[in-house]
Design an enzyme around this catalytic site. Structure first.
Site, short mmCIF file in Angstrom:
data_model
loop_
_atom_site.label_atom_id
_atom_site.label_comp_id
_atom_site.label_asym_id
_atom_site.label_seq_id
_atom_site.Cartn_x
_atom_site.Cartn_y
_atom_site.Cartn_z
N GLU A 1 44.60 43.51 35.79
CA GLU A 1 43.41 43.83 36.61
C GLU A 1 42.26 42.85 36.46
O GLU A 1 41.43 42.72 37.38
CB GLU A 1 42.92 45.24 36.30
N ASP B 1 43.06 50.15 34.03
CA ASP B 1 42.83 51.60 34.11
C ASP B 1 44.12 52.38 33.88
O ASP B 1 44.90 52.02 33.01
CB ASP B 1 42.12 51.94 35.43
C1 QUE Z 1 46.15 41.93 39.61
C2 QUE Z 1 46.33 43.27 39.91
C3 QUE Z 1 47.24 43.68 40.88
C4 QUE Z 1 47.99 42.70 41.55
C5 QUE Z 1 47.81 41.36 41.26
C6 QUE Z 1 46.89 41.00 40.29
C7 QUE Z 1 47.46 45.06 41.21
C8 QUE Z 1 48.39 45.36 42.23
C9 QUE Z 1 49.10 44.33 42.88
C10 QUE Z 1 50.03 44.54 43.93
C11 QUE Z 1 51.26 43.91 43.91
C12 QUE Z 1 52.16 44.07 44.95
C13 QUE Z 1 51.84 44.85 46.03
C14 QUE Z 1 50.59 45.47 46.06
C15 QUE Z 1 49.70 45.32 45.02
O1 QUE Z 1 48.88 43.05 42.51
O2 QUE Z 1 46.84 45.96 40.62
O3 QUE Z 1 50.29 46.24 47.12
O4 QUE Z 1 52.71 45.00 47.07
O5 QUE Z 1 48.59 46.65 42.57
O6 QUE Z 1 46.71 39.69 39.97
O7 QUE Z 1 45.62 44.19 39.26
#
Ligand code: QUE
Length: 376
Positions: A149, A157
């Site tokens: 995150e 979280d």
């Molecule tokens: C940091 C993150 C997230 C991230 C990439 C980061 C994150 C997250 C996603 C993500 C990945 C694939 C998906 C999507 C979201 O990438 O929290 O919808 O298809 O959910 O560098 O915190």
């Protein structure tokens, strides 16, 4: 017809007993959690908990690449932007999403029956939130675990306030600051997972589960039945090295100081050349400085509070994140425009002061108004 985002199966386990299986089914987005998935999963977990014939619940991801890559960040990004354009103090839509997600995670932690989580493939952010609370956490030689995150201007979280400070040594703090991706063996070493299996063992697992010696309405007996079975499986699984364990002395050395300034200096001094460390350095130094400072406050606070209080604290801070520029800017840079060049505010680790952290930890709700006030 639209595909079901959660596939649900009630497996017959003999003598009228049932194993509930929930499969996250949005493989095109690596099973990242949408509000619909959260609500469906919560409803099925409630139903299985009430049904005396159900002896165990299994959580898994469809598609073979990911158990769950996180939350529906694009949805949260759009909602945060709308609320910022309106001049709102925070995004009600985001707060609602996080409230339901954390309530689901909390329910898994407190579940009254064994929960077997198959953490195969990518398990990050919200995926880890589903996994860590399960009683039986399986990882494989294809597992990648991370709390990334800091790269999108969000506090780690989904219970990280509670579970990261309880991992081995300073590993939790390090994973939060660097977003380091660790493997299944690392996960077991750190305390995020319980059993390391080979990916090829997973298909037989779901076939063999119904044949175990399940007992109606006896949680501890069923915990033991499942543990014995998984221990046997893991004993014949291929061994996997743990880079995390190999870097434990390094992690302890850079986390030895108690604050962000010390960690920053110690990380700057590490010479390049170790890919595992270099990836973490890159993520830390390109991550949100405000979040880096917040992580120190969070990990210190999390040591002393119970699980419910940790989720309540997180909801306050993460809700504040949705009103700050860094979250919108981080998602834009990483997931929308993909230029990987976020312009953080404050821009550098040296510029983050107490005022920044205080603006994030200022409560949105009083105790009696808190959306998660009923968690015990
Ligand atoms: C940091 C993150 C997230 C991230 C990439 C980061 C994150 C997250 C996603 C993500 C990945 C694939 C998906 C999507 C979201 O990438 O929290 O919808 O298809 O959910 O560098 O915190």
């Amino acid at each position: 017809m639209a595909e079901e985002v959660i596939l649900v199966e009630d497996l017959a386990a003999g003598h009228g007993l049932i194993i509930g299986v929930a499969t996250l089914n949005l493989p095109a987005s690596l099973n990242a959690l949408t509000l619909e998935m959260i609500d469906l999963l919560a409803a099925h977990l409630k139903r299985w908990e009430r049904d005396p014939q159900v002896v165990c619940v299994v959580l898994q991801g469809a598609g073979g690449k990911a158990f769950c890559a996180g939350g529906d960040v694009r949805f949260l990004y759009a909602a945060a932007r709308r609320s910022q354009a309106e001049g709102d103090a925070y995004s009600k839509v985001c707060a609602e999403f996080f409230t339901r997600e954390y309530a689901l995670d909390y329910h898994i932690h407190r579940y009254t029956k064994p929960v077997l989580c198959l953490g195969h493939g990518i398990v990050m952010g919200g995926g880890l939130g589903l996994m860590v609370g399960a009683s039986h956490r399986v990882v494989t030689d294809k597992t990648k675990l991370a709390m990334p995150e800091i790269s999108i201007g969000l506090l780690p979280d989904v219970g990280a306030t509670y579970f990261l400070p309880r991992l081995v040594s300073k590993v939790g703090l390090y994973l939060a600051l660097t977003g380091t991706r660790i493997n299944g063996a690392d996960g077991v070493f750190a305390g995020l997972a319980d059993f390391l299996l080979s990916a090829e063992q997973l298909p037989s697992l779901l076939k063999e589960l119904p044949g175990l010696a399940w007992v109606a309405a006896d949680r501890s007996a069923n915990d033991a039945v499942l543990s014995r079975y998984l221990r046997q499986k893991s004993q014949v699984a291929a061994k996997v090295a743990s880079p995390l364990e190999e870097h434990l002395a390094f992690i302890e050395s850079v986390c030895a100081g108690a604050d962000l300034a010390s960690f920053t200096v110690l990380m700057q001094k590490v010479p390049p050349g170790d890919d595992w460390i270099d990836a973490g350095k890159k993520t830390f130094f390109s991550g949100s400085p405000s979040i880096a400072a917040l992580i120190f406050a969070q990990q210190a606070k999390g040591q002393d509070i119970d699980l419910a209080s940790a989720f309540r604290y997180e909801l306050q801070v993460v809700t504040r994140c949705t009103a700050h520029a860094d979250f919108v800017e981080g998602v834009r840079a990483v997931l929308i425009d993909k230029d990987q060049k976020p312009q953080w505010n404050p821009a550098s680790l040296e510029d983050v002061g107490r005022a920044s952290t205080q603006s994030y930890v200022a409560p949105v709700w009083s105790d009696v108004e808190h959306p998660l006030r009923s968690l015990k």
